[in-house]
Scaffold this motif. Sequence first.
Motif, PDB file in Angstrom:
ATOM      1  N   GLY A  74       0.844  -1.182   0.000  1.00  0.00           N
ATOM      2  CA  GLY A  74       0.000   0.000   0.000  1.00  0.00           C
ATOM      3  C   GLY A  74       0.874   1.225   0.000  1.00  0.00           C
ATOM      4  N   GLN A  75       0.285   2.355   0.327  1.00  0.00           N
ATOM      5  CA  GLN A  75       1.041   3.599   0.284  1.00  0.00           C
ATOM      6  C   GLN A  75       2.147   3.652   1.335  1.00  0.00           C
ATOM      7  OE1 GLN A  75      -1.421   7.057   0.643  1.00  0.00           O
ATOM      8  NE2 GLN A  75       0.265   8.507   0.275  1.00  0.00           N
ATOM      9  N   HIS A  76       1.929   3.020   2.487  1.00  0.00           N
ATOM     10  CA  HIS A  76       2.890   3.138   3.584  1.00  0.00           C
ATOM     11  C   HIS A  76       3.405   1.790   4.101  1.00  0.00           C
ATOM     12  CE1 HIS A  76       2.016   7.394   3.761  1.00  0.00           C
ATOM     13  NE2 HIS A  76       0.722   7.146   3.932  1.00  0.00           N
ATOM     14  N   TRP A  77       2.922   0.693   3.580  1.00  0.00           N
ATOM     15  CA  TRP A  77       3.310  -0.618   4.090  1.00  0.00           C
ATOM     16  C   TRP A  77       4.086  -1.399   3.040  1.00  0.00           C
ATOM     17  CZ3 TRP A  77       2.958  -2.055   9.048  1.00  0.00           C
ATOM     18  CH2 TRP A  77       2.095  -1.338   9.870  1.00  0.00           C
ATOM     19  N   ARG A  78       5.055  -2.150   3.522  1.00  0.00           N
ATOM     20  CA  ARG A  78       5.846  -2.994   2.632  1.00  0.00           C
ATOM     21  C   ARG A  78       6.198  -4.297   3.349  1.00  0.00           C
ATOM     22  NH1 ARG A  78      11.214  -0.556  -0.057  1.00  0.00           N
ATOM     23  NH2 ARG A  78      11.797  -0.398   2.155  1.00  0.00           N
ATOM     24  N   TYR A 101      14.157 -14.849   7.503  1.00  0.00           N
ATOM     25  CA  TYR A 101      13.072 -14.186   8.217  1.00  0.00           C
ATOM     26  C   TYR A 101      12.189 -13.404   7.243  1.00  0.00           C
ATOM     27  CZ  TYR A 101      16.202 -10.100   8.013  1.00  0.00           C
ATOM     28  OH  TYR A 101      17.021  -9.094   7.586  1.00  0.00           O
ATOM     29  N   LEU A 102      10.981 -13.095   7.675  1.00  0.00           N
ATOM     30  CA  LEU A 102      10.062 -12.280   6.890  1.00  0.00           C
ATOM     31  C   LEU A 102       9.364 -11.299   7.813  1.00  0.00           C
ATOM     32  CD1 LEU A 102       6.950 -13.519   7.450  1.00  0.00           C
ATOM     33  CD2 LEU A 102       7.874 -15.340   6.037  1.00  0.00           C
ATOM     34  N   GLY A 103       8.926 -10.180   7.232  1.00  0.00           N
ATOM     35  CA  GLY A 103       8.333  -9.160   8.072  1.00  0.00           C
ATOM     36  C   GLY A 103       7.620  -8.093   7.284  1.00  0.00           C
ATOM     37  N   MET A 104       7.206  -7.043   8.006  1.00  0.00           N
ATOM     38  CA  MET A 104       6.541  -5.890   7.423  1.00  0.00           C
ATOM     39  C   MET A 104       7.155  -4.624   8.014  1.00  0.00           C
ATOM     40  SD  MET A 104       2.556  -7.149   7.536  1.00  0.00           S
ATOM     41  CE  MET A 104       2.029  -5.655   6.683  1.00  0.00           C
ATOM     42  N   GLU A 105       7.100  -3.544   7.233  1.00  0.00           N
ATOM     43  CA  GLU A 105       7.656  -2.284   7.706  1.00  0.00           C
ATOM     44  C   GLU A 105       6.794  -1.115   7.265  1.00  0.00           C
ATOM     45  OE1 GLU A 105      11.581  -1.812   6.191  1.00  0.00           O
ATOM     46  OE2 GLU A 105      10.993  -2.127   4.100  1.00  0.00           O
ATOM     47  N   ASN A 106       6.834  -0.076   8.085  1.00  0.00           N
ATOM     48  CA  ASN A 106       6.116   1.155   7.847  1.00  0.00           C
ATOM     49  C   ASN A 106       7.023   2.300   8.261  1.00  0.00           C
ATOM     50  OD1 ASN A 106       4.414   3.494   8.961  1.00  0.00           O
ATOM     51  ND2 ASN A 106       2.855   2.320   7.863  1.00  0.00           N
ATOM     52  N   LEU A 109       5.887   3.638  11.707  1.00  0.00           N
ATOM     53  CA  LEU A 109       5.723   2.709  12.827  1.00  0.00           C
ATOM     54  C   LEU A 109       6.930   1.807  13.061  1.00  0.00           C
ATOM     55  CD1 LEU A 109       2.017   1.648  12.179  1.00  0.00           C
ATOM     56  CD2 LEU A 109       2.874   3.428  13.727  1.00  0.00           C
ATOM     57  N   GLY A 110       7.818   1.665  12.089  1.00  0.00           N
ATOM     58  CA  GLY A 110       8.973   0.784  12.222  1.00  0.00           C
ATOM     59  C   GLY A 110       8.754  -0.526  11.507  1.00  0.00           C
ATOM     60  N   SER A 111       9.548  -1.534  11.856  1.00  0.00           N
ATOM     61  CA  SER A 111       9.479  -2.836  11.194  1.00  0.00           C
ATOM     62  C   SER A 111       9.372  -3.947  12.232  1.00  0.00           C
ATOM     63  CB  SER A 111      10.714  -3.070  10.325  1.00  0.00           C
ATOM     64  OG  SER A 111      11.877  -3.221  11.121  1.00  0.00           O
ATOM     65  N   ILE A 112       8.755  -5.056  11.822  1.00  0.00           N
ATOM     66  CA  ILE A 112       8.666  -6.232  12.671  1.00  0.00           C
ATOM     67  C   ILE A 112       8.870  -7.461  11.795  1.00  0.00           C
ATOM     68  CG2 ILE A 112       6.137  -6.382  12.454  1.00  0.00           C
ATOM     69  CD1 ILE A 112       6.160  -7.405  15.403  1.00  0.00           C
ATOM     70  N   ASN A 113       9.668  -8.419  12.280  1.00  0.00           N
ATOM     71  CA  ASN A 113       9.925  -9.629  11.502  1.00  0.00           C
ATOM     72  C   ASN A 113      10.095 -10.812  12.439  1.00  0.00           C
ATOM     73  OD1 ASN A 113      12.937  -9.946  12.128  1.00  0.00           O
ATOM     74  ND2 ASN A 113      12.919  -7.909  11.205  1.00  0.00           N
ATOM     75  N   ILE A 114      10.010 -11.999  11.859  1.00  0.00           N
ATOM     76  CA  ILE A 114      10.138 -13.224  12.635  1.00  0.00           C
ATOM     77  C   ILE A 114      10.931 -14.243  11.836  1.00  0.00           C
ATOM     78  CG2 ILE A 114       7.943 -14.171  11.781  1.00  0.00           C
ATOM     79  CD1 ILE A 114       7.585 -15.403  14.616  1.00  0.00           C
ATOM     80  N   GLY A 115      11.779 -15.008  12.533  1.00  0.00           N
ATOM     81  CA  GLY A 115      12.569 -16.040  11.874  1.00  0.00           C
ATOM     82  C   GLY A 115      13.973 -16.107  12.443  1.00  0.00           C
TER      83      GLY A 115
END
Length: 350
Positions: A74-78, A101-106, A109-115
């Motif tokens: 989207g406009q702000h999420w990756r 690992y895989l995650g999402m970032e904004n 708001l920052g980024s969060i990932n797991i793995g």
Amino acid sequence: MLVRIYPRQLAECLCALSIFFCSNTFAITLKNNGQERLDFYGTIIARRYSSSNVRNDGDRSYIYFGLLGKRNLGQHWRAYAHWEYTVSFADASRNSTRLAYLGMENPALGSINIGRNWGALYDVTSLTDRSPLFREMSYNYIDNFMRGRALNLLTYRKKLKILQRNAAIALQYQFKSNSDEQTITKQNGNGIAASFSYALTPAITTIFAASSSLSTQQQNNNADYGRKINTLAEGVKYAKKRTYLAAVFTQSDSAIKPQTSDNCGSSSSYEILAKYRLTDKFQPNVGYTRLIQNSSGKHESVLNYEEIGFSWLFNKNMQAFINYEFNNMSKNGADVDVSDKFEVGISYHW
């Protein structure tokens, strides 16, 4: 104790890759359509150890490579995913997945990932993990709780501005992993960690990190681990133009050795690294590492060495390096390595 140096092997190692790589290249983009991007990168390191200790004498060449993918949601999420694998040319048992690992970032708001990722404590100890070849940086053994690369990490990161200076925080949780297929030293209980970095000036940055983990029952019963593993790390770096200076201090109350014994004593480590680029091609480096364990009222050195070396930078992707380690350890046990080490190598990164 001086080590044997082989001129012919030195020349072969320095020249082996230079005939293949002679231009500046970077990560190879496999796909990029504006919404999705996939990059392929890697590093080849040909290196030779020389030491009077047989375990540290011989070829240590390897390659690691990885994929880094990103997709706009989207406009702000990756969303993003990262995978990295290493292959040893000398020892197939060392072949393994480094990162996954895989995650999402904004942006806000920052980024969060797991793995499988880097532990938060490595935010600090990575400051001195930059010498050309030697990697005996205190107790950053693989899968040693949240000190180096580790499994089952949930990581949140955020960049900040505090008093108009760059800052960053990391919060991390490690899920329990005590499979019977894992060796005792690679197991872990549930744990938490955090790090905070702050730029005092554009050139000087300080970083602090802490972690607290539970050990497993097998570690308690068979490897002398304490019930809880607490670690603190503080570091500072100066990086400007041709100069790089870094110092790291860590403290832990358990689990500092890769062996399955003598892990219940507290420890402290000191690491210093200095690099200065004398010319556009030539960069010397000097460093010092000391790791001390306290057990039964006695102070025991686990690591104690100085290193000196230099790198020759062919271009942004390729360099050759030579390092010598002056080992200060004394022979007070059958497994204590007291030999000096000499390394020579060449690397290419894309």
